[in-house]
Design a protein around this motif. Structure first.
Motif, PDB file in Angstrom:
ATOM      1  N   UNK A 133      31.681   6.744  58.657  1.00  0.00           N
ATOM      2  CA  UNK A 133      31.812   5.307  58.909  1.00  0.00           C
ATOM      3  C   UNK A 133      33.214   5.024  59.443  1.00  0.00           C
ATOM      4  N   UNK A 134      33.345   3.922  60.159  1.00  0.00           N
ATOM      5  CA  UNK A 134      34.657   3.506  60.640  1.00  0.00           C
ATOM      6  C   UNK A 134      35.588   3.197  59.467  1.00  0.00           C
ATOM      7  N   UNK A 135      35.039   2.560  58.446  1.00  0.00           N
ATOM      8  CA  UNK A 135      35.860   2.204  57.284  1.00  0.00           C
ATOM      9  C   UNK A 135      36.426   3.440  56.606  1.00  0.00           C
ATOM     10  N   UNK A 136      35.653   4.510  56.585  1.00  0.00           N
ATOM     11  CA  UNK A 136      36.130   5.751  55.984  1.00  0.00           C
ATOM     12  C   UNK A 136      37.289   6.369  56.747  1.00  0.00           C
ATOM     13  N   UNK A 137      37.375   6.119  58.052  1.00  0.00           N
ATOM     14  CA  UNK A 137      38.494   6.616  58.850  1.00  0.00           C
ATOM     15  C   UNK A 137      39.697   5.687  58.797  1.00  0.00           C
ATOM     16  N   UNK A 138      39.476   4.430  58.440  1.00  0.00           N
ATOM     17  CA  UNK A 138      40.551   3.439  58.442  1.00  0.00           C
ATOM     18  C   UNK A 138      41.275   3.386  57.093  1.00  0.00           C
TER      19      UNK A 138
END
Length: 270
Positions: A133-138
């Motif tokens: 997920x994008x959130x996991x990278x952010x």
């Protein structure tokens, strides 16, 4: 006069050293595959092959990779702005019990390599179902010790009289931060934003670890897929892909270079 000429020559030599890899990358990206194997190599291709860029773009879902990189890099910047600005202001303008100890802890985190802590972070994000997920990278980069340090130094250079005058006008602390402090350290903030954008736009390790499918994979991972065709390294296509990767960074630097120069000049004058 001789000293000035020598200074200009040294600067030109320095520019040449840094510009040569980019020039070579551009030259190779416009060559045919046989031309990349010629020795001694030629700087100028006989006939530019612009199709290399289309071939690199079509090796995978590059538009998705590009958008993922943009979402992650900008998302990290927004999160960092929301965390490092108030933290830097607190460390710069407030003296409270344990403030020096807390700032020392923040600085110590600069010495911890990301590869050392990726396993517990991975397990935590996996438990929260944030892999791919994008959130996991952010989230792992939602704050920055380097950003806190850099902005703290900028905030400490703002005269205390300006802050006291704002408080006499009944300005809240948040208003002082947003309307007074941030505009005064804008060059420093833009410089940090550029460094952060470059670091996370080019990041290969974390997206590789935190993603297992194409859902949130970023552009560096897409470039890495341009490997070989029939056992031969396709350097022309690979260099075209690298130029696609580098282009947004060059654009960001072009628009922010004035603020970067002001940041260094401002720090030097102070």
């Amino acid at each position: 006069m001789a000293l000035r000429v020598l200074n200009v020559l040294c600067l030109l030599l320095l520019v040449l050293v840094f510009a040569m890899p980019f020039g070579w990358m551009l030259s190779t990206s416009l060559k045919t595959l046989p031309e990349t194997m010629i020795f001694p190599p030629a700087w100028i291709p006989k006939q530019p092959v612009w199709e290399n860029y289309a071939e690199a773009w079509n090796t995978g879902p590059f538009l998705k990779y590009f958008l993922n990189s943009l979402i992650v890099a900008i998302g990290i910047l927004i999160c960092q702005a929301l965390t490092i600005i108030p933290a830097a202001y607190a460390f710069a303008r407030y003296q409270f019990i344990g403030s020096k100890l807390l700032f020392s802890v923040v600085m110590v985190t600069l010495m911890i390599p990301a590869q050392l802590i990726f396993l517990p972070v991975y397990l935590e994000l996996s438990a929260l179902k944030l892999l791919n997920t994008h959130l996991g990278l952010i989230l792992p980069f939602a704050s920055s010790a380097f950003g806190i340090f850099l902005l703290r130094q900028g905030f400490m250079q703002v005269p205390e009289e300006l802050i006291e005058a704002a408080r006499l006008d009944q300005a809240s602390e948040w208003k002082i931060i947003v309307r007074l402090m941030v505009p005064l350290v804008k060059p420093v903030l833009v410089t940090f934003a550029l460094f952060s954008f470059i670091a996370h736009w080019n990041d290969y390790f974390w997206p590789l670890v935190m993603t297992t499918n194409e859902a949130a994979r970023t552009l560096p991972l897409g470039i890495a897929k341009i490997r070989e065709v029939e056992g031969v390294a396709t350097w022309n296509t690979l260099m075209a892909g690298n130029l696609i990767l580098v282009a947004p960074i060059l654009v960001a630097f072009f628009f922010s270079q004035r603020h970067i120069i002001r940041a260094f000049v401002y720090s030097g004058v102070k």
